[in-house]
Design an enzyme around this catalytic site. Structure first.
Site, PDB file in Angstrom:
ATOM      1  N   ARG A 136      41.428  39.574  34.442  1.00 36.86           N
ATOM      2  CA  ARG A 136      42.451  38.683  34.996  1.00 36.86           C
ATOM      3  C   ARG A 136      42.415  37.364  34.254  1.00 36.86           C
ATOM      4  O   ARG A 136      41.378  36.712  34.190  1.00 36.86           O
ATOM      5  CB  ARG A 136      42.169  38.430  36.475  1.00 36.86           C
ATOM      6  CG  ARG A 136      42.953  39.341  37.355  1.00 36.86           C
ATOM      7  CD  ARG A 136      43.143  38.828  38.735  1.00 36.86           C
ATOM      8  NE  ARG A 136      41.952  38.311  39.392  1.00 36.86           N
ATOM      9  CZ  ARG A 136      41.965  37.818  40.611  1.00 36.86           C
ATOM     10  NH1 ARG A 136      43.092  37.761  41.282  1.00 36.86           N
ATOM     11  NH2 ARG A 136      40.875  37.366  41.169  1.00 36.86           N
ATOM     12  N   THR A 140      46.798  32.434  34.852  1.00 40.74           N
ATOM     13  CA  THR A 140      48.006  33.080  35.382  1.00 40.74           C
ATOM     14  C   THR A 140      47.667  34.121  36.445  1.00 40.74           C
ATOM     15  O   THR A 140      48.540  34.551  37.191  1.00 40.74           O
ATOM     16  CB  THR A 140      48.768  33.808  34.259  1.00 40.74           C
ATOM     17  OG1 THR A 140      47.926  34.866  33.766  1.00 40.74           O
ATOM     18  CG2 THR A 140      49.124  32.879  33.122  1.00 40.74           C
ATOM     19  N   ASP A 232      33.428  37.737  44.310  1.00 41.85           N
ATOM     20  CA  ASP A 232      33.757  38.454  43.072  1.00 41.85           C
ATOM     21  C   ASP A 232      32.925  39.728  43.001  1.00 41.85           C
ATOM     22  O   ASP A 232      31.703  39.677  42.845  1.00 41.85           O
ATOM     23  CB  ASP A 232      33.480  37.557  41.863  1.00 41.85           C
ATOM     24  CG  ASP A 232      33.964  38.208  40.575  1.00 41.85           C
ATOM     25  OD1 ASP A 232      33.492  39.327  40.252  1.00 41.85           O
ATOM     26  OD2 ASP A 232      34.829  37.633  39.904  1.00 41.85           O
ATOM     27  N   ASP A 235      30.805  40.213  39.751  1.00 45.19           N
ATOM     28  CA  ASP A 235      29.621  39.344  39.725  1.00 45.19           C
ATOM     29  C   ASP A 235      28.546  39.846  40.681  1.00 45.19           C
ATOM     30  O   ASP A 235      27.358  39.828  40.366  1.00 45.19           O
ATOM     31  CB  ASP A 235      30.001  37.907  40.090  1.00 45.19           C
ATOM     32  CG  ASP A 235      30.662  37.174  38.932  1.00 45.19           C
ATOM     33  OD1 ASP A 235      30.575  37.670  37.786  1.00 45.19           O
ATOM     34  OD2 ASP A 235      31.275  36.126  39.177  1.00 45.19           O
TER      35      ASP A 235
END
Ligand code: URA
Length: 241
Positions: A136, A140, A232, A235
């Site tokens: 990603r 944006t 996340d 992560d």
């Protein structure tokens, strides 16, 4: 989850039927009738609560993601076609059932989708594994493709695209686009946690896709994270931060 909270969230997904681990088989041939299917088995819900906890260790998080993906496979594979097979037991000959045809491909979206693969392969060891690499763009939030390698008979397989988090839906739509461009036809999406925004976006672009989730959360925050979510997923799986 309380049912009421779920219902409110589901109200937001106005154009889609939400199916709690059940499928309306009368709709199977309707190619525009992709469903959102909640795999809300107690074991799945229990394990999802643990992976949400910010104090859960990387080791435990990793193990639980595999376990949840494996438990979800029970539901995602429910409609696989079977064919008869002759079997000789120690007692007599009989006719059993076996999975038909070319069977499955699982396609993790790199990198967090990798965390779900082993849990599924434990149950379906002969499934082929493709990979789609997307990240990603932090500005944006749109997906950027950097890798795609799929089994060469992908068009004959039931395909499960794996990504623990369905957030904006941008990556999921891009992954489905990619797999379709390579010939994939029978595609489902498997996520652990989804935001309503992501579900809507996937079904807007690919209305025929079934989406399996272990939890449907409230919303996305301004940074594109699912709330309450689990942070996340990549992560937390790989210990990077
Ligand atoms: N990806 C993640 O890993 N977590 C989110 O909450 C959203 C996208």
């Amino acid at each position: 989850y309380e049912g009421g909270r779920h219902d409110q969230r589901l109200d937001k997904i106005k154009d889609k039927e939400f199916s709690k681990g059940e499928r309306d088989t009368s709709c199977e041939t309707n190619t525009n009738n992709g469903k959102l299917i909640l795999v809300d088995h107690p074991l799945v819900q229990h394990k999802v609560s643990i992976i949400r906890d910010k104090n859960t260790s990387v080791k435990e998080f990793r193990e639980l993601v595999q376990e949840i993906a494996g438990l979800m496979a029970y539901e995602t594979t429910r409609t696989l076609a079977l064919e008869p097979i002759d079997v000789e037991t120690p007692i007599t000959r009989t006719v059993g059932k076996t999975l038909q045809g070319k069977k499955l491909a699982v396609v993790p979206v790199l990198r967090a989708g990798l965390g779900m693969v082993e849990g599924i392969l434990r149950l379906i060891p002969n499934a082929k594994v493709g990979h789609v690499g997307l990240y990603r763009d932090p500005e944006t939030l749109e997906p950027v493709e950097y890798y795609c390698k799929l089994p060469n008979d992908i068009q004959e397989r039931d395909i499960f695209i794996l990504d623990p988090m369905l957030a904006t839906g941008g990556s999921a739509v891009a992954a489905i686009d990619l797999v379709k461009r390579q010939g994939g036809k029978k595609i489902s999406l498997v996520n652990l946690i989804a935001a309503p925004e992501g579900v809507r976006r996937v079904h807007a672009s690919h209305p025929e896709i079934d989406i399996y989730v272990a939890a449907l959360d409230e919303k996305l925050n301004d940074h594109g994270y699912i709330v309450p979510g689990l942070g996340d997923a990549g992560d937390r799986l790989f210990g990077t931060k």
